[in-house]
Design a protein around this motif. Structure first.
Motif, PDB file in Angstrom:
ATOM      1  N   GLU A 174       0.811  -1.218   0.000  1.00 24.22           N
ATOM      2  CA  GLU A 174       0.000   0.000   0.000  1.00 24.22           C
ATOM      3  C   GLU A 174       0.849   1.274   0.000  1.00 24.22           C
ATOM      4  N   LEU A 175       1.981   1.220   0.670  1.00 24.93           N
ATOM      5  CA  LEU A 175       2.748   2.466   0.851  1.00 24.93           C
ATOM      6  C   LEU A 175       3.846   2.684  -0.189  1.00 24.93           C
ATOM      7  N   TRP A 176       4.250   1.615  -0.831  1.00 21.42           N
ATOM      8  CA  TRP A 176       5.412   1.740  -1.719  1.00 21.42           C
ATOM      9  C   TRP A 176       5.231   2.770  -2.849  1.00 21.42           C
ATOM     10  N   PRO A 177       4.027   2.875  -3.412  1.00 20.03           N
ATOM     11  CA  PRO A 177       3.874   3.861  -4.497  1.00 20.03           C
ATOM     12  C   PRO A 177       4.209   5.290  -4.075  1.00 20.03           C
ATOM     13  N   TYR A 178       4.284   5.549  -2.786  1.00 16.70           N
ATOM     14  CA  TYR A 178       4.512   6.924  -2.333  1.00 16.70           C
ATOM     15  C   TYR A 178       5.980   7.207  -1.998  1.00 16.70           C
ATOM     16  N   ILE A 179       6.840   6.225  -2.222  1.00 15.98           N
ATOM     17  CA  ILE A 179       8.249   6.377  -1.865  1.00 15.98           C
ATOM     18  C   ILE A 179       8.990   7.291  -2.836  1.00 15.98           C
ATOM     19  N   ASP A 180       8.779   7.072  -4.106  1.00 13.47           N
ATOM     20  CA  ASP A 180       9.552   7.839  -5.097  1.00 13.47           C
ATOM     21  C   ASP A 180       9.438   9.342  -4.886  1.00 13.47           C
ATOM     22  N   GLU A 181       8.239   9.770  -4.532  1.00 13.24           N
ATOM     23  CA  GLU A 181       8.020  11.213  -4.389  1.00 13.24           C
ATOM     24  C   GLU A 181       9.005  11.844  -3.420  1.00 13.24           C
ATOM     25  N   LEU A 182       9.394  11.081  -2.394  1.00 13.34           N
ATOM     26  CA  LEU A 182      10.328  11.626  -1.397  1.00 13.34           C
ATOM     27  C   LEU A 182      11.623  12.094  -2.054  1.00 13.34           C
ATOM     28  N   PHE A 183      11.989  11.428  -3.127  1.00 15.91           N
ATOM     29  CA  PHE A 183      13.327  11.632  -3.706  1.00 15.91           C
ATOM     30  C   PHE A 183      13.302  12.424  -5.014  1.00 15.91           C
ATOM     31  N   ILE A 184      12.183  13.056  -5.293  1.00 17.22           N
ATOM     32  CA  ILE A 184      12.115  13.894  -6.496  1.00 17.22           C
ATOM     33  C   ILE A 184      12.058  15.353  -6.039  1.00 17.22           C
ATOM     34  N   ASN A 185      13.061  16.121  -6.429  1.00 17.62           N
ATOM     35  CA  ASN A 185      13.095  17.525  -6.025  1.00 17.62           C
ATOM     36  C   ASN A 185      11.930  18.289  -6.631  1.00 17.62           C
ATOM     37  N   ALA A 186      11.242  19.035  -5.798  1.00 15.88           N
ATOM     38  CA  ALA A 186      10.228  19.959  -6.307  1.00 15.88           C
ATOM     39  C   ALA A 186      10.927  21.215  -6.798  1.00 15.88           C
ATOM     40  N   GLY A 187      10.191  22.051  -7.492  1.00 18.42           N
ATOM     41  CA  GLY A 187      10.758  23.305  -8.006  1.00 18.42           C
ATOM     42  C   GLY A 187      11.446  24.111  -6.920  1.00 18.42           C
ATOM     43  N   TYR A 188      10.786  24.205  -5.792  1.00 22.79           N
ATOM     44  CA  TYR A 188      11.380  25.025  -4.725  1.00 22.79           C
ATOM     45  C   TYR A 188      12.648  24.395  -4.145  1.00 22.79           C
ATOM     46  N   GLU A 189      12.760  23.104  -4.254  1.00 27.38           N
ATOM     47  CA  GLU A 189      13.997  22.463  -3.806  1.00 27.38           C
ATOM     48  C   GLU A 189      15.108  22.718  -4.825  1.00 27.38           C
ATOM     49  N   GLU A 190      14.788  22.478  -6.086  1.00 28.49           N
ATOM     50  CA  GLU A 190      15.756  22.752  -7.167  1.00 28.49           C
ATOM     51  C   GLU A 190      16.347  24.155  -7.017  1.00 28.49           C
ATOM     52  N   ALA A 191      15.434  25.106  -6.813  1.00 25.45           N
ATOM     53  CA  ALA A 191      15.844  26.510  -6.799  1.00 25.45           C
ATOM     54  C   ALA A 191      16.794  26.821  -5.657  1.00 25.45           C
ATOM     55  N   LEU A 192      16.744  26.021  -4.610  1.00 20.67           N
ATOM     56  CA  LEU A 192      17.560  26.326  -3.427  1.00 20.67           C
ATOM     57  C   LEU A 192      18.801  25.451  -3.321  1.00 20.67           C
ATOM     58  N   LEU A 193      19.025  24.630  -4.341  1.00 20.61           N
ATOM     59  CA  LEU A 193      20.180  23.711  -4.279  1.00 20.61           C
ATOM     60  C   LEU A 193      21.490  24.457  -4.432  1.00 20.61           C
ATOM     61  N   GLU A 194      21.501  25.373  -5.399  1.00 23.65           N
ATOM     62  CA  GLU A 194      22.764  26.035  -5.745  1.00 23.65           C
ATOM     63  C   GLU A 194      23.364  26.758  -4.540  1.00 23.65           C
ATOM     64  N   ASN A 196      23.018  25.950  -1.634  1.00 24.22           N
ATOM     65  CA  ASN A 196      23.160  25.009  -0.529  1.00 24.22           C
ATOM     66  C   ASN A 196      22.220  25.326   0.633  1.00 24.22           C
ATOM     67  N   ILE A 197      20.990  25.673   0.276  1.00 27.06           N
ATOM     68  CA  ILE A 197      19.971  25.885   1.318  1.00 27.06           C
ATOM     69  C   ILE A 197      19.126  24.628   1.464  1.00 27.06           C
ATOM     70  N   ALA A 198      18.586  24.143   0.346  1.00 21.88           N
ATOM     71  CA  ALA A 198      17.809  22.909   0.388  1.00 21.88           C
ATOM     72  C   ALA A 198      18.730  21.700   0.208  1.00 21.88           C
ATOM     73  N   VAL A 199      18.215  20.553   0.621  1.00 22.82           N
ATOM     74  CA  VAL A 199      18.931  19.297   0.425  1.00 22.82           C
ATOM     75  C   VAL A 199      18.497  18.700  -0.914  1.00 22.82           C
ATOM     76  N   ASP A 200      19.435  18.175  -1.643  1.00 17.46           N
ATOM     77  CA  ASP A 200      19.123  17.490  -2.898  1.00 17.46           C
ATOM     78  C   ASP A 200      18.579  16.102  -2.565  1.00 17.46           C
ATOM     79  N   VAL A 201      17.258  15.978  -2.521  1.00 16.48           N
ATOM     80  CA  VAL A 201      16.678  14.703  -2.074  1.00 16.48           C
ATOM     81  C   VAL A 201      16.948  13.564  -3.047  1.00 16.48           C
ATOM     82  N   SER A 202      17.171  13.916  -4.329  1.00 16.24           N
ATOM     83  CA  SER A 202      17.419  12.847  -5.298  1.00 16.24           C
ATOM     84  C   SER A 202      18.709  12.093  -4.953  1.00 16.24           C
ATOM     85  N   ALA A 203      19.597  12.785  -4.230  1.00 17.13           N
ATOM     86  CA  ALA A 203      20.868  12.141  -3.871  1.00 17.13           C
ATOM     87  C   ALA A 203      20.745  11.251  -2.639  1.00 17.13           C
ATOM     88  N   LEU A 204      19.560  11.251  -2.014  1.00 15.79           N
ATOM     89  CA  LEU A 204      19.405  10.475  -0.781  1.00 15.79           C
ATOM     90  C   LEU A 204      18.889   9.065  -1.021  1.00 15.79           C
TER      91      LEU A 204
END
Lengths: 261, 315, 261, 315
Positions: A174-194, A196-204
């Motif tokens: 039931e829960l597995w379909p919701y895992i990938d989302e954790l590791f996909i950067n949203a726009g606001y995450e992307e914007a804050l990567l450079e 070094n404010i946000a964490v790059d979740v794709s790397a986790l």
């Protein structure tokens, strides 16, 4: 700063909704000691939510424009953010809003999410944003305990009885379909990567599997292969559940606006 | 030594304020009374989580939500202390809990009233915890050691809870008209049931005399109730609210507040199971227990497997 | 006129809450035809609620003082009354707010309540208040059908299988404590008896049993003896359920005040 | 008469616009195609109750609540007509429904999207019912009699629903800023899935040619889709909203609107069961069916008892 606000709100929403879900166990747990434990964990997570919301409110009050729609409440407060936004404005991952289900599903959700949170906060404590870094550093110890406690339960239930094993298999399904989302950067995450404010979740993701799999292994459980991913929560497109969660959670603030509690 | 000699010695200890400990000899009736009272007290903590738990998801601010969660969790903790104290008397927690679920054991009737508004959470803190504390302060000096020690821990937290409850009401009483109305309404609904928490009048309380002699109790129901009325009658002024009793007034001669008659009919009805929420409360506890059966079985099975493995390793 | 308003609101609340509960079956019924039937009935009952609320709103707008607290909405409307009062202001009987439970419990609640409603409206159609009389007269035909439909189901389930019989016995056990309240006049009913505006519900009890018992008999079911009565709903003292019903039902109006829908 | 003679006669009838009736000879493939299509259509009505049913309890006014209830009830009625039409082809309703629950039978993928705000109820009415109507209007002239007649009844109600949906959006579009935002957001989310409702492009639709020849269908997927785009592109102006397609523009040469490419990847994913709500929808339908098993059994048992009694009486 809009992106920072969105990011902080995302972190806050993740924790608030998880705390709201988890705290529904209080008084209804399967064992008194565990009732206490899950409530304690809910309290920790709620505390994190409050820290993030307080920071978000600060960001709003400092800025000249108001990028989040909570127009009725001035100045912004943690409560304005928690209680006066509708579901399309919530940015939590879909995982945390999923129904509690049985104890196994609740435990599994906590295990999957807090393992992610641990890796996230571990990085976030070195964020260039001092406030986020401080909140993450403080929360990290709590989350370490949540991971430990929930992993012990995953093992106990996975390797317990035939019934408990099957329930864990169902919960994973039931829960597995919701895992990938954790590791996909949203726009606001992307914007804050450079900066070094946000964490790059794709790397986790890889590290997350390294944390999860040994526990699954000990629990005689398996991670599914290639399940279709459900996403959208981080952009405010939720499951139909969230509306009901909010209707209940926000009732008092909605019904009695402009009151002090 | 003959039975009555044991009994004399026991009573001498009590009279000398020496605590009775689990391994000490004690009269059967003393043990039974304690088991009944402590388990009833434990059940009250656990069932008491439900009416307040009813507002966790709807607490009107994040701060209040956190405080409420912590409070309900404390009650679970109190339940735990008390079940442990009960176990020192030779009754297993599982058995105690079964007695609750079967309806054999009682719990405080106050928790059979519904929490209808947020103000009820304040009123429970102020009045229900307030009444409980008077009872519990007395029990800190109860003659059975484990019970007394559990009470010392509990009392500290309870008085904290009471202050938090009063603070909820104080905030409401300084709030909007709707909040003030809510506050007074909650006081109206919780006042009389709170007075009933001290139990029947001394003249009709069957167990009281013996409990006093054994120093399980040190004050009578009516003494505690009077103390409670005196306390609340003053505190309610701070809230700018009133207690719903037109007979309430200071009696200079007695140096106590006089107060109106309690509806004992209602009291006994709720005790007998006919309160507004008796069925719901028990059903919720049973459901938690039944839904958790597979979890407890799994935990036991896992523990057994591990123990087995370690034996094999050790061999 | 405050009493008339209270009475009208009581009649309205009874129907709104029952409609809200019953309509939850829509899309989830045990048989497609019955899904349609219960939804149709919910619609009838909701229609009655609207008539009563519209009349109540008219009473408020005509009066100089505002006895019902819905201060934010001027002038009063059916929606202001339905969506902007909290549970302590709702005057419905406890029976209608009880959880749906299974199909048997829902059916039984409808049977017990609509049998009461039938007797009530039969009298109310001769009320000296022309509006109430008109609403009752119109609703009476609908209610007659609700009684017939639900009584057929009570018989079918009571005299169906062993399981269905037992479920009906349980349902009776759960709902019976809420019967007495139907037949106890509230203050606002007492006050309106003399002018022949309200119906004296205490006079309906015997007739109600005369309607119920033959159906129970055919259904091989029994009415319990002397069960303790639960009351309070008519005075706004409800079960813990109602707050949740309202939080969900009122969400949109609370979250988006001063909007037209 | 040989099989190909039957086939010729059958096709002649079709060509002459004579309706095929249940007792008429028909090719197996025709029957199968119809069963698949009608049952899929019936399932869509039933599953389609769920996303809209999600807002019955939260409809923002009593009037809207009544309208929505009536609408969802109509859909149940449509399901009923269609299951009946299906039964004329020799397949029992129970079997048809089992195929839905087992995942064997499909239903319109549009209902696997969640209804997240009240505006979604409007968007479903306007866009989803709008798309359905174009299809259904065509099916009023479909070659199989019972299906065509069911469609005539359904079409009347559907166009009513569409107007109601549009009215919801129109009210929102004239409302507060929050309502306007909600309205545009719903259109954004429902537009593309609505376009997908007409099925794959003609070039990739496998069943289309035969269905056209048998006059089960009378327009191709792409024809209907174009008609829909042309319609909506005009109507959206009344709402002062926009369709979320930057490629949308009037093509004077074609006398049609051009529009952007559809994400067929998403389409096939949802068809395959990976949409946002596929699991939830099927689970809800299965639960209703399973929870209702005892009711159906009881009804059957009671009917049998009665029949038995009447036999005895008659004897």
């Amino acid at each position: 700063t809009t992106q920072l606000l969105n990011y902080t709100t995302h972190l806050a929403d993740n924790t608030l909704i998880l705390a709201q879900r988890s705290s529904a166990w209080c008084g209804h747990g399967p064992i008194l000691e565990q009732d206490i434990a899950i409530t304690n964990i809910s309290l920790d997570i709620l505390g994190q939510a409050r820290n993030f919301y307080q920071y978000a409110a600060q960001l709003i009050n400092q800025s000249t424009n108001q990028p989040i729609n909570c127009s009725t409440i001035q100045p912004a407060t943690e409560d304005a953010l928690a209680y006066h936004r509708d579901s399309r404005e919530f940015k939590n991952c879909l995982l945390v809003e999923q129904e509690n289900g049985d104890w196994g599903k609740t435990i599994l959700r906590l295990f999957l999410f807090s393992s992610y949170q641990y890796l996230l906060y571990e990085k976030l404590q070195h964020s260039n944003d001092g406030q986020l870094a401080a909140i993450a550093a403080k929360a990290l110890k709590e989350v370490a305990y949540h991971v430990r406690w929930s992993s012990e339960w995953v093992i106990r239930l996975g390797d317990g009885t035939g019934e408990s094993h099957q329930r864990m298999v169902n919960a994973i399904d039931e829960l597995w379909p919701y895992i990938d989302e954790l590791f996909i950067n949203a726009g606001y995450e992307e914007a804050l990567l450079e900066d070094n404010i946000a964490v790059d979740v794709s790397a986790l993701k890889e590290k997350w599997f390294e944390k999860i799999l040994p526990v699954f292994n000990e629990a005689t459980l398996q991670a599914p292969q290639n399940m279709f991913a459900k996403t959208g929560g981080k952009q405010g497109i939720h499951s139909e559940q969230l509306g009901y969660i909010l209707a209940e959670m926000q009732f008092m603030q909605r019904a009695y606006p402009n009151s002090t509690w | 030594m003959q039975s009555h000699q044991f009994e004399n010695r026991f009573q001498q200890k009590i009279d000398a304020e020496t605590k009775i400990e689990p391994k000490d000899w004690m009269p059967d009736a003393y043990r039974k009374t304690l088991i009944r009272q402590i388990s009833q007290h434990a059940h009250s903590e656990i069932v008491g989580m439900l009416p307040e738990g009813n507002w966790i998801s709807r607490a009107p601010s994040l701060k209040r939500k956190a405080i409420l969660l912590a409070k309900v969790q404390d009650e679970a903790g109190h339940g735990l202390y008390l079940y442990s104290a009960c176990e020192t008397l030779g009754i297993a927690r599982e058995e105690t809990i079964n007695d609750l679920h079967s309806g054999k054991a009682k719990y405080s009737s106050i928790f059979n009233y519904p929490t209808l508004t947020w103000a009820d959470i304040g009123a429970i803190g102020w009045l229900v915890d307030g009444a409980a504390i008077l009872n519990q302060v007395m029990l800190c000096r109860t003659s059975y050691g484990p019970y007394a020690r559990a009470m010392v821990r509990i009392c500290k937290e309870e008085s904290f809870h009471q202050r938090q409850g009063f603070d909820i009401l104080l905030t409401l009483s300084n709030g909007t008209e709707a909040q003030k109305t809510m506050c007074q309404d909650a006081i109206n609904r919780w006042w009389w049931p709170s007075l009933m928490m001290f139990g029947p009048k001394d003249s009709e309380s069957t167990n009281s005399d013996q409990s006093m002699k054994w120093k399980i109790k040190r004050k009578t129901n009516d003494e505690l109730r009077q103390q409670f009325v005196d306390m609340c009658a003053e505190q309610v002024k701070v809230l700018n609210m009133v207690l719903p009793d037109k007979d309430l007034q200071w009696n200079a001669a007695r140096q106590h507040y006089d107060f109106g008659g309690i509806d004992w009919n209602e009291f006994w009805n709720v005790v007998k199971g006919n309160g507004p929420c008796n069925k719901e409360r028990l059903a919720a506890r049973r459901k938690a227990h039944d839904d958790g059966a597979w979890v407890r079985e799994a935990a036991a099975a896992y523990a057994a497997k591990r123990a087995n493995k370690q034996e094999i390793k050790a061999a």
